[in-house]
Design a protein around this motif. Sequence first.
Motif: not given
Length: 154
Positions: A9-14, A80-83, A89-90, A108-114
Amino acid sequence: MAVSPVLVVKIVDDSSVGVRARWRDDYVEHHIVLNSVLAYWWANDLPPVEKFLELFESVIKRTINELTPHKILNLKYEVKADDKLSEASEIEINLIEVEADGVGFKIEGKQLSLKGLRNSTKESGEKTPFSESFDKSIETPDIVLKKYREMQNR
């Protein structure tokens, strides 16, 4: 030595989140295009973090089913989230365990942050940080499982 399947799991080019399942020489990959889904959720006043979690689970399920059809997907992750989820929103997702019909996946890519998931025109008052663990067992309906097996046997 047994070869374990891998979930990446990964972020691809934002602009998208890639989910890839790989086992030996075979792989299946899908992307969640963030701009498209966010625009839809915002236009329909839907909670983007809650909707993203639903979509994320669904994409993992579909990706693994296309690689190795299975009846039950066990998915453990922390969020985990900001609210609270309906207002956040995060988000940060930490995948702990992925298992399809008893076969464990190396992650692989255990952590995902948006960030920036909430429409910027929405004003929020006081935020209540959110943290929770999820342990889901997602079943594939028999008719869908049959179709995945047919696709695999072609």
